[in-house]
Design a protein around this motif. Sequence first.
Motif, PDB file in Angstrom:
ATOM      1  N   UNK A 136       0.795  -1.228   0.000  1.00 57.06           N
ATOM      2  CA  UNK A 136       0.000   0.000   0.000  1.00 57.06           C
ATOM      3  C   UNK A 136       0.826   1.277   0.000  1.00 57.06           C
ATOM      4  N   UNK A 137       2.044   1.225   0.543  1.00 57.72           N
ATOM      5  CA  UNK A 137       2.863   2.444   0.544  1.00 57.72           C
ATOM      6  C   UNK A 137       3.523   2.676  -0.814  1.00 57.72           C
ATOM      7  N   UNK A 138       3.628   1.622  -1.594  1.00 57.50           N
ATOM      8  CA  UNK A 138       4.387   1.707  -2.849  1.00 57.50           C
ATOM      9  C   UNK A 138       3.508   1.604  -4.089  1.00 57.50           C
ATOM     10  N   UNK A 139       2.216   1.370  -3.909  1.00 56.07           N
ATOM     11  CA  UNK A 139       1.337   1.226  -5.072  1.00 56.07           C
ATOM     12  C   UNK A 139       1.776   0.106  -5.992  1.00 56.07           C
ATOM     13  N   UNK A 140       2.177  -1.008  -5.396  1.00 61.55           N
ATOM     14  CA  UNK A 140       2.768  -2.104  -6.166  1.00 61.55           C
ATOM     15  C   UNK A 140       2.066  -3.418  -5.831  1.00 61.55           C
TER      16      UNK A 140
ATOM     17  N   UNK B 144      -1.572   8.610  -8.340  1.00 61.43           N
ATOM     18  CA  UNK B 144      -1.254   8.595  -6.907  1.00 61.43           C
ATOM     19  C   UNK B 144       0.174   8.114  -6.675  1.00 61.43           C
ATOM     20  N   UNK B 145       0.598   7.126  -7.483  1.00 62.24           N
ATOM     21  CA  UNK B 145       1.982   6.648  -7.421  1.00 62.24           C
ATOM     22  C   UNK B 145       2.652   7.001  -8.738  1.00 62.24           C
ATOM     23  N   UNK B 146       3.887   7.503  -8.712  1.00 55.87           N
ATOM     24  CA  UNK B 146       4.548   7.916  -9.951  1.00 55.87           C
ATOM     25  C   UNK B 146       4.578   6.774 -10.972  1.00 55.87           C
ATOM     26  N   UNK B 147       4.013   7.037 -12.155  1.00 60.08           N
ATOM     27  CA  UNK B 147       3.974   6.003 -13.191  1.00 60.08           C
ATOM     28  C   UNK B 147       2.801   5.058 -13.068  1.00 60.08           C
ATOM     29  N   UNK B 148       1.929   5.305 -12.119  1.00 59.92           N
ATOM     30  CA  UNK B 148       0.786   4.416 -11.919  1.00 59.92           C
ATOM     31  C   UNK B 148       1.159   3.224 -11.057  1.00 59.92           C
ATOM     32  N   UNK B 149       0.219   2.303 -10.906  1.00 61.73           N
ATOM     33  CA  UNK B 149       0.491   1.107 -10.115  1.00 61.73           C
ATOM     34  C   UNK B 149       1.438   0.193 -10.892  1.00 61.73           C
TER      35      UNK B 149
ATOM     36  N   UNK C 148      -1.262  -3.579 -17.455  1.00 58.91           N
ATOM     37  CA  UNK C 148      -1.680  -2.653 -18.515  1.00 58.91           C
ATOM     38  C   UNK C 148      -2.760  -1.709 -18.014  1.00 58.91           C
ATOM     39  N   UNK C 149      -3.682  -2.252 -17.229  1.00 61.85           N
ATOM     40  CA  UNK C 149      -4.822  -1.465 -16.771  1.00 61.85           C
ATOM     41  C   UNK C 149      -4.419  -0.404 -15.763  1.00 61.85           C
ATOM     42  N   UNK C 150      -3.486  -0.764 -14.865  1.00 62.65           N
ATOM     43  CA  UNK C 150      -3.172   0.134 -13.750  1.00 62.65           C
ATOM     44  C   UNK C 150      -1.952   1.018 -13.992  1.00 62.65           C
ATOM     45  N   UNK C 151      -1.273   0.830 -15.108  1.00 66.04           N
ATOM     46  CA  UNK C 151      -0.109   1.679 -15.404  1.00 66.04           C
ATOM     47  C   UNK C 151      -0.584   3.099 -15.671  1.00 66.04           C
ATOM     48  N   UNK C 152       0.353   4.043 -15.598  1.00 66.23           N
ATOM     49  CA  UNK C 152       0.048   5.443 -15.877  1.00 66.23           C
ATOM     50  C   UNK C 152      -0.464   5.608 -17.301  1.00 66.23           C
TER      51      UNK C 152
ATOM     52  N   UNK D 122      12.680   0.711   0.622  1.00 71.09           N
ATOM     53  CA  UNK D 122      13.076  -0.137  -0.497  1.00 71.09           C
ATOM     54  C   UNK D 122      11.876  -0.305  -1.404  1.00 71.09           C
ATOM     55  N   UNK D 123      12.105  -0.309  -2.703  1.00 73.12           N
ATOM     56  CA  UNK D 123      10.987  -0.370  -3.641  1.00 73.12           C
ATOM     57  C   UNK D 123      11.477  -0.811  -5.013  1.00 73.12           C
ATOM     58  N   UNK D 124      10.505  -1.081  -5.891  1.00 66.88           N
ATOM     59  CA  UNK D 124      10.821  -1.359  -7.286  1.00 66.88           C
ATOM     60  C   UNK D 124      10.349  -0.182  -8.117  1.00 66.88           C
ATOM     61  N   UNK D 125      11.186   0.180  -9.088  1.00 61.49           N
ATOM     62  CA  UNK D 125      10.822   1.255 -10.008  1.00 61.49           C
ATOM     63  C   UNK D 125      11.162   0.811 -11.424  1.00 61.49           C
ATOM     64  N   UNK D 126      10.546   1.447 -12.401  1.00 61.83           N
ATOM     65  CA  UNK D 126      11.018   1.298 -13.771  1.00 61.83           C
ATOM     66  C   UNK D 126      11.911   2.497 -14.056  1.00 61.83           C
ATOM     67  N   UNK D 127      12.648   2.427 -15.148  1.00 59.16           N
ATOM     68  CA  UNK D 127      13.566   3.531 -15.443  1.00 59.16           C
ATOM     69  C   UNK D 127      12.894   4.610 -16.288  1.00 59.16           C
TER      70      UNK D 127
END
Length: 201
Positions: A59-63, A96-101, A83-87, A147-152
């Motif tokens: 919930x803190x990371x939108x992941x 709400x989360x950068x780049x969407x869920x 696909x549905x939850x991406x930005x 700690x989190x996962x991100x895309x570039x």
Amino acid sequence: MTEPSIEAVPTTYGNTTFRSRLEADWAATLDANRITWAYEPEAITLPSGAVYIPDFWLPELGTWIEVKGPGIPRVEKSIELAQTRACHCTAACTCQWPGGELVILARTALPAAGSETGRRPPYGYANWETPHGPSAYSTSCRACQRTQWITLRRPWRCRACRSPLEERPAYRAVDRNLRFVEGGAGLCSPFARPHTTEETP
Ligand SMILES: [Zn+2]
Ligand SMILES: [Zn+2]
């Protein structure tokens, strides 16, 4: 939603009984990295009409995290959720989360470098991928320590506090930076077995 398989042994970790030891190990790994998680919190009806219960919501990371053991290629629902939850913002991202869920496929651990083949290593590293779209990297935020996962995909911002992550190191799974914790086995499960031999699907 982990499909039944030879690895799907119900395993209790903390107050939760997971469908598989791999799920319990991932819960322990999230705990070790102080990542807040909820297990199977929601049944999601996808645009296709399919109902999908992802394994973990952070919930803190939108992941979302979907745990997939070896030899289980069915990831259609994970792809559709991603696909549905991406930005889909057309200008600056207002999600709400950068780049969407973000949706992460959580795999079995990568062995430590130099481990003997054919023997299960004493410890390993978290292994993941994305079901769709750009790869995900692990990183941590200097401002909130998460700690989190991100895309570039830019801008690189902390998914929790939106602080810039530009100067932070980001790691692929094969870089073996995020330790994997085997917290589920041997604690409460009557089916727990010693981790002495490599398990094959
Ligand atoms: Zn957006
Ligand atoms: Zn942060």
